[in-house]
Design an enzyme around this catalytic site. Structure first.
Site, mmCIF file in Angstrom:
data_model
loop_
_atom_site.group_PDB
_atom_site.id
_atom_site.type_symbol
_atom_site.label_atom_id
_atom_site.label_comp_id
_atom_site.label_asym_id
_atom_site.label_seq_id
_atom_site.Cartn_x
_atom_site.Cartn_y
_atom_site.Cartn_z
ATOM 1 N N ASN A 147 28.021 34.361 72.460
ATOM 2 C CA ASN A 147 27.617 34.512 71.064
ATOM 3 C C ASN A 147 27.170 35.947 70.840
ATOM 4 O OD1 ASN A 147 26.740 33.697 68.387
ATOM 5 N ND2 ASN A 147 24.634 33.666 69.156
ATOM 6 N N HIS A 197 24.549 37.947 68.618
ATOM 7 C CA HIS A 197 23.367 37.660 67.797
ATOM 8 C C HIS A 197 22.783 38.985 67.336
ATOM 9 C CE1 HIS A 197 19.709 35.636 66.490
ATOM 10 N NE2 HIS A 197 19.029 36.580 67.104
ATOM 11 N N SER A 205 22.948 41.591 70.379
ATOM 12 C CA SER A 205 23.085 41.148 71.767
ATOM 13 C C SER A 205 24.281 40.216 71.891
ATOM 14 C CB SER A 205 21.841 40.359 72.213
ATOM 15 O OG SER A 205 20.652 41.099 71.998
ATOM 16 N N ASP A 241 19.939 30.855 71.200
ATOM 17 C CA ASP A 241 19.891 32.317 71.424
ATOM 18 C C ASP A 241 19.121 32.673 72.693
ATOM 19 O OD1 ASP A 241 19.405 32.714 67.854
ATOM 20 O OD2 ASP A 241 21.267 32.623 69.014
HETATM 21 C C1 GRF Z 1 26.778 39.057 62.113
HETATM 22 O O1 GRF Z 1 25.609 39.814 61.929
HETATM 23 C C2 GRF Z 1 26.662 38.303 63.417
HETATM 24 O O2 GRF Z 1 25.885 38.976 64.385
HETATM 25 C C3 GRF Z 1 25.966 37.066 63.010
HETATM 26 O O3 GRF Z 1 26.623 36.717 61.806
HETATM 27 C C4 GRF Z 1 26.867 37.934 61.080
HETATM 28 C C5 GRF Z 1 28.187 37.832 60.357
HETATM 29 O O4 GRF Z 1 29.204 38.106 61.245
HETATM 30 N N1 GRF Z 1 26.055 36.039 64.003
HETATM 31 P P1 GRF Z 1 30.742 38.210 60.742
HETATM 32 O O5 GRF Z 1 30.846 39.392 59.803
HETATM 33 O O6 GRF Z 1 31.075 36.910 60.018
HETATM 34 O O7 GRF Z 1 31.515 38.405 62.004
#
Ligand code: GRF
Length: 201
Positions: A104, A106, A133, A142
């Site tokens: 994942n 995060h 991370s 997480d």
């Molecule tokens: C990102 O900040 C990711 O770290 C979190 O969700 C947000 C959206 O990600 N988990 P994305 O643009 O849909 O890939």
């Protein structure tokens, strides 16, 4: 490496993966995009035959939804399950089904700021630094072994949006670098421990 990507929204991390594959900087294939939101923009980034989406409200409970998702993931033949902007908690049975093969990204410097609204919380806490991370997924939210992190400064005048944008720009190269490591086969996670070339890190 065959990657299954879980996404719930815009899919900018998925796009970064697709761009790296197209550029030849990531030796992998996205075998499917899986979502809990049938309207997620991320799904539109791959052909229809590589999309799986379902609404949790169409299932009696989390376990039933996760079982359906798990069956679809297993059927995809993915080597690695990549949660990239997936906004639902993964139940223990699903996580255990792909133990050591699920990561994942995060948006915090774990173990700081597990959970949601990480950028606002970093500002609120007066953190001088923040970031993202990539970690292995375990049942605890997480909390799995961290594979790699990217750091950004928290600047005076930052709000959650400006900080999130600065972090997101670093998430993409961080995720690609992490997936290159995993695709190399040199990194494993066992019992919460990272192993590089069979040696505990
Ligand atoms: C990102 O900040 C990711 O770290 C979190 O969700 C947000 C959206 O990600 N988990 P994305 O643009 O849909 O890939």
């Amino acid at each position: 490496a065959r990657l299954a990507v879980l996404a719930s929204g815009r899919g900018s991390n998925l796009q970064a993966i697709l761009d790296a594959i197209a550029a030849g900087t990531l030796d992998a294939r996205v075998v499917g995009v899986f979502s809990d939101k049938p309207t997620a923009a991320a799904l539109q980034k791959v052909p229809a035959d590589r999309r799986w989406a379902a609404s949790p409200r169409d299932y009696p409970d989390r376990e039933a939804f996760d079982a359906a998702l798990g069956d679809a993931l297993a059927a995809s033949g993915a080597d690695w399950i990549v949660c990239a902007g997936y906004m639902r908690i993964l139940g223990e049975a699903l996580v255990r089904r792909f133990d050591g093969r699920m990561v994942n990204i995060h948006p915090s410097l774990l173990p700081l700021h597990r959970g949601l609204h990480t950028h606002a919380r970093a500002i609120e806490a007066g953190d001088a630094q923040h970031g993202a991370s990539v970690h292995f997924v375990i049942p605890e939210l997480d909390a799995g072994a961290v594979l790699a992190q990217a750091r950004v400064p928290v600047l005076p005048g930052d709000d959650a949006a400006t900080l999130a944008a600065r972090v997101l720009a670093r998430e993409h190269p961080l995720l690609i670098a992490s997936l290159r490591l995993l695709a190399s086969g040199r990194v494993r996670e066992a019992g919460g421990q990272l192993m590089l070339d069979g040696q505990c890190l």
